[in-house]
Design a protein around this motif. Structure first.
Motif, PDB file in Angstrom:
ATOM      1  N   LEU A  68      -6.054  -3.205 -13.102  1.00  0.00           N
ATOM      2  CA  LEU A  68      -7.446  -3.686 -12.143  1.00  0.00           C
ATOM      3  C   LEU A  68      -8.225  -2.613 -12.046  1.00  0.00           C
ATOM      4  CD1 LEU A  68      -5.047  -5.161  -9.210  1.00  0.00           C
ATOM      5  CD2 LEU A  68      -6.584  -6.470 -10.817  1.00  0.00           C
ATOM      6  N   GLY A  69      -7.962  -1.482 -12.434  1.00  0.00           N
ATOM      7  CA  GLY A  69      -8.883  -0.350 -12.341  1.00  0.00           C
ATOM      8  C   GLY A  69      -8.950   0.038 -10.787  1.00  0.00           C
ATOM      9  N   LYS A  70      -8.141  -0.212 -10.109  1.00  0.00           N
ATOM     10  CA  LYS A  70      -8.150   0.105  -8.350  1.00  0.00           C
ATOM     11  C   LYS A  70      -6.721   0.539  -7.992  1.00  0.00           C
ATOM     12  CE  LYS A  70     -11.458  -3.609  -6.961  1.00  0.00           C
ATOM     13  NZ  LYS A  70     -12.698  -2.601  -6.972  1.00  0.00           N
ATOM     14  N   TRP A  71      -6.976   1.436  -7.115  1.00  0.00           N
ATOM     15  CA  TRP A  71      -5.722   2.125  -6.235  1.00  0.00           C
ATOM     16  C   TRP A  71      -5.377   1.101  -4.850  1.00  0.00           C
ATOM     17  CZ3 TRP A  71      -4.155   7.131  -7.979  1.00  0.00           C
ATOM     18  CH2 TRP A  71      -5.103   7.670  -8.931  1.00  0.00           C
ATOM     19  N   TYR A  72      -4.181   0.873  -4.757  1.00  0.00           N
ATOM     20  CA  TYR A  72      -3.666   0.250  -3.586  1.00  0.00           C
ATOM     21  C   TYR A  72      -2.910   1.194  -2.492  1.00  0.00           C
ATOM     22  CZ  TYR A  72       1.219  -0.101  -5.303  1.00  0.00           C
ATOM     23  OH  TYR A  72       2.403   0.163  -6.108  1.00  0.00           O
ATOM     24  N   LEU A  73      -3.134   0.923  -1.228  1.00  0.00           N
ATOM     25  CA  LEU A  73      -2.651   1.906  -0.407  1.00  0.00           C
ATOM     26  C   LEU A  73      -1.080   1.525  -0.135  1.00  0.00           C
ATOM     27  CD1 LEU A  73      -3.351   4.041   1.979  1.00  0.00           C
ATOM     28  CD2 LEU A  73      -3.338   2.285   3.477  1.00  0.00           C
ATOM     29  N   LEU A 113      -5.829 -10.194  -3.662  1.00  0.00           N
ATOM     30  CA  LEU A 113      -6.169  -9.054  -3.486  1.00  0.00           C
ATOM     31  C   LEU A 113      -6.588  -8.568  -2.132  1.00  0.00           C
ATOM     32  CD1 LEU A 113      -8.710  -8.918  -6.882  1.00  0.00           C
ATOM     33  CD2 LEU A 113      -6.339  -7.167  -6.204  1.00  0.00           C
ATOM     34  N   ASP A 114      -7.351  -9.415  -1.494  1.00  0.00           N
ATOM     35  CA  ASP A 114      -7.730  -9.076  -0.188  1.00  0.00           C
ATOM     36  C   ASP A 114      -6.610  -9.179   0.919  1.00  0.00           C
ATOM     37  OD1 ASP A 114      -9.887  -8.492   1.673  1.00  0.00           O
ATOM     38  OD2 ASP A 114     -10.140 -10.373   2.276  1.00  0.00           O
ATOM     39  N   TYR A 115      -5.478  -9.536   0.337  1.00  0.00           N
ATOM     40  CA  TYR A 115      -4.112  -9.551   1.257  1.00  0.00           C
ATOM     41  C   TYR A 115      -3.641  -7.837   1.445  1.00  0.00           C
ATOM     42  CZ  TYR A 115      -2.984 -14.223   1.964  1.00  0.00           C
ATOM     43  OH  TYR A 115      -2.964 -15.654   2.098  1.00  0.00           O
ATOM     44  N   TYR A 116      -4.080  -7.192   0.508  1.00  0.00           N
ATOM     45  CA  TYR A 116      -3.817  -5.772   0.500  1.00  0.00           C
ATOM     46  C   TYR A 116      -4.982  -4.831   0.624  1.00  0.00           C
ATOM     47  CZ  TYR A 116       0.764  -7.827  -0.637  1.00  0.00           C
ATOM     48  OH  TYR A 116       1.720  -8.524  -0.730  1.00  0.00           O
ATOM     49  N   ILE A 117      -4.890  -3.518   0.527  1.00  0.00           N
ATOM     50  CA  ILE A 117      -5.855  -2.354   0.523  1.00  0.00           C
ATOM     51  C   ILE A 117      -6.101  -1.933  -0.588  1.00  0.00           C
ATOM     52  CG2 ILE A 117      -6.653  -0.515   1.737  1.00  0.00           C
ATOM     53  CD1 ILE A 117      -4.841  -1.563   3.979  1.00  0.00           C
ATOM     54  N   PHE A 118      -7.045  -2.526  -1.665  1.00  0.00           N
ATOM     55  CA  PHE A 118      -7.372  -2.092  -2.928  1.00  0.00           C
ATOM     56  C   PHE A 118      -8.771  -1.401  -2.837  1.00  0.00           C
ATOM     57  CE2 PHE A 118      -4.226  -5.442  -4.380  1.00  0.00           C
ATOM     58  CZ  PHE A 118      -3.558  -4.342  -5.487  1.00  0.00           C
ATOM     59  N   PHE A 135       1.739 -10.229  -3.502  1.00  0.00           N
ATOM     60  CA  PHE A 135       1.066  -8.763  -4.091  1.00  0.00           C
ATOM     61  C   PHE A 135       1.275  -9.119  -5.766  1.00  0.00           C
ATOM     62  CE2 PHE A 135       1.319  -4.480  -6.235  1.00  0.00           C
ATOM     63  CZ  PHE A 135       0.519  -4.058  -5.317  1.00  0.00           C
ATOM     64  N   GLN A 136       2.091 -10.005  -6.253  1.00  0.00           N
ATOM     65  CA  GLN A 136       2.107 -10.224  -7.727  1.00  0.00           C
ATOM     66  C   GLN A 136       0.742 -11.245  -7.815  1.00  0.00           C
ATOM     67  OE1 GLN A 136       4.354  -9.489 -10.052  1.00  0.00           O
ATOM     68  NE2 GLN A 136       5.125  -8.112  -8.619  1.00  0.00           N
ATOM     69  N   ALA A 158       3.482  -2.097  -0.498  1.00  0.00           N
ATOM     70  CA  ALA A 158       2.029  -2.265  -0.178  1.00  0.00           C
ATOM     71  C   ALA A 158       1.631  -2.397   1.079  1.00  0.00           C
ATOM     72  CB  ALA A 158       1.564  -2.935  -1.590  1.00  0.00           C
ATOM     73  N   ASP A 159       0.899  -1.522   1.638  1.00  0.00           N
ATOM     74  CA  ASP A 159       0.159  -1.870   3.122  1.00  0.00           C
ATOM     75  C   ASP A 159      -0.577  -3.353   3.055  1.00  0.00           C
ATOM     76  OD1 ASP A 159       0.994   0.558   3.178  1.00  0.00           O
ATOM     77  OD2 ASP A 159       0.092   0.703   5.187  1.00  0.00           O
TER      78      ASP A 159
END
Ligand code: GLC
Ligand code: CA
Length: 545
Positions: free
Chosen positions: A152-157, A120-125, A109-110, A165-166
């Protein structure tokens, strides 16, 4: 027959089991020091909740490294010793794999936060819409299930805390990383796994608002969950180890698929419908006395359904997320011992694999804390605020926590009547209930009629009687409220379990003749020739060869 059908599993919450170095927090050397006690229960496996590197925002369910041990709990050497010492006693260690999410402190995640595309593709952004989160889904710990990352201008689930983080299971690399964690622990000699909230791992292709609920219908038992589980078990090489999946808000149909051996997914499932019969309108934070009729119908439906379709259930009342069963479904005052024993009997004679959660075998009860400052659990603290915002008074919110908080099940193990209950030499991280003066292992060792002695007997019965392990189950007296009665049948053998779930006597429509039956266990002494009535919380188990 699979070994797990004869087994009983003991659950340990390391933080609250035994503190070896006096810092007020339980640890792995503490567990090792109690292995003879655990062996004396007759159990076959220990399932330990996570002790991996973690910021402990959710007491270890926020893993920052799946291959390292949190120094607060000990070292890798300690875990190796635990595996070896348990093994010498014929006990296998099962580890808790939290694969739906990682801690936001995890290096994956870091790296994602640093903008690394691979991670980034390990999580749900996802992108939000004009400052709003991508969907209206709610976190299970309260608030939105999305967190914004300005950089990042994005949200994670995050279906749980914002620090959990999922993971993106659609990414094959993620799935291979997780299988590799299983191989690592298998090579260390671990004998099985519990998979945390594993029916939530498969998210839908499209993320959309939930107009009917909190979003769970989109990701619970999600589109690819069975495929993912098959692959996880097959390609990690962990079969035929014992595995159990924690299934959140699941269905009978899916649990059959998760646990039917023909599907090659898991050995068994934890499902929770029986622990919602005191939720008003299905709401955990709305109090209601248990609906025993509903409880009874639940067991009938699930036990029979799992049997007919070849599934296998984990049998349990207590764990680290649940209040103590004796306080919740029994009576922890006037009928403390009787109701603790009845609750145990009612599930230990069923079809499935029983789990005993640390202290349950002593009849440990809820602590009845008085102040919000007594609580530690992230969910409790969040909901204390949410309940008051929604209009509950402070006292109502506190009373709700007193009954519903996960901390009820997390109080330190009560080893003796000393100041810190023999758990630690100093003040524990979570306060010890006053009832440790009489509810404790040392006192119960001296008492042949104790809850502890009773649990040992139940575990031994399952080992001894094939009808308990593999007999068919059939429910009886379905029309008598408060009476949970069933028989187990194997060839000519017949076992009859009668349990009064309530504090009032229940009359049987017709007395049962006991001739030809042997009483295997019960909480009120030998029955007479005829049983016409069960006393408050009475349990009787009869057997005929
Ligand atoms: C499971 C665990 C619980 C944890 C949650 C998120 O329900 O039992 O303790 O908070 O998953 O990992
Ligand atoms: Ca310690």
């Amino acid at each position: 027959m699979e070994n797990f059908k004869k087994s009983t599993i003991y659950q340990i919450y390391p933080k609250s089991f035994c503190d070896s170095n006096g810092d007020g927090i339980g640890d792995i050397p503490g567990i090792i020091s109690k292995l003879d006690y655990i062996k004396s229960l007759g159990v076959d496996y220990i399932w330990s909740t996570p002790f991996f590197t973690s910021p402990l925002k959710d007491n270890g369910y926020d893993v920052a490294d799946y291959r390292e041990i949190n120094p607060i709990f000990g070292t890798m050497g300690d875990v190796e010793e635990l595996i070896a010492e348990a093994g010498k006693r014929g006990i296998g260690l099962m580890l808790d794999m939290v694969f739906n999410h990682t801690s936001t402190q995890h290096k994956w995640f870091q790296k994602a936060l640093g903008g690394d595309r691979e991670y980034l593709d390990y999580y749900i952004f996802r992108d939000g819409a004009e400052g709003a989160p991508p969907t209206n889904w709610q976190s299970k710990f309260g608030g939105s299930a999305w967190e914004y990352v300005p950089g990042l201008g994005k949200w994670y689930l995050h279906l749980f805390d914002r620090t959990q983080a999922d993971l993106n299971w659609e990414n094959p690399k993620v799935r291979e990383e997780l299988r590799d964690v299983l191989r690592f622990w298998k090579n260390k000699g671990v004998k099985g796994f519990r998979f945390d909230v594993v029916n939530l791992i498969s998210k839908p292709g499209l993320f959309e608002d939930d107009m009917q609920g909190d979003g769970r219908r989109f990701y619970t038992d999600g589109p690819r969950v069975h495929e993912f589980l098959k692959e996880l078990v097959r390609d990690s090489g962990i079969a035929p180890m014992v595995t159990v999946g924690e299934m959140s808000s699941t269905s009978l149909e899916n649990c059959v698929r998760y646990s039917n051996p023909a599907e090659r997914e898991l050995s068994m499932c934890f499902h929770f419908h029986h622990l919602k019969v005191d939720y008003r309108d299905g709401e955990k934070w709305e109090l209601m006395p248990p609906d025993y009729g509903k409880l009874k119908r639940h067991f009938e439906e699930w036990q029979t359904g799992m049997q007919q379709q070849g599934g296998w259930s984990a049998l349990f009342w207590c764990n680290h997320d649940q209040p103590r069963a004796v306080s919740r479904f029994g009576d922890d005052k006037a009928y403390w011992k009787e109701s603790a024993k009845m609750l145990a009997t009612s599930i230990h004679m069923m079809r499935g694999t029983p789990y005993i959660y640390q202290g349950e075998e002593l009849g440990m009860a809820n602590p009845a804390y008085k102040e919000i400052s007594d609580y530690r659990d992230v969910e409790s603290i969040n909901y204390y605020g949410i309940m008051q915002k929604a209009g509950k008074t402070q006292e109502e919110a506190l009373e709700t926590l007193r009954q519903r908080s996960r901390d009820n099940g997390r109080t330190p193990m009560q080893w003796d009547a000393g100041e810190y209950a023999g758990f630690s030499a100093s003040r524990p991280w979570l306060a010890i209930p006053e009832n440790h003066a009489y509810i404790n292992a040392e006192a119960e060792e001296q008492d042949a009629d104790s809850v502890l002695a009773y649990y040992r007997k139940l575990v031994a019965l399952r080992k001894e009687y094939p009808v308990i392990q593999e007999g068919a189950i059939e429910f009886l007296y379905r029309e008598v409220p408060g009476l949970l009665a069933y028989q187990r049948l194997l060839g000519e053998e017949r076992l009859l379990a009668l349990n009064n779930l309530t504090g009032e006597p229940v009359r049987l429509p017709e007395p049962i003749g006991c001739r030809g039956f042997q009483r295997l266990i019960g909480n009120y002494g030998e029955p007479g020739e005829l049983i016409g009535e069960l006393r408050a919380y009475e349990s009787i188990v009869l057997w005929k060869p």
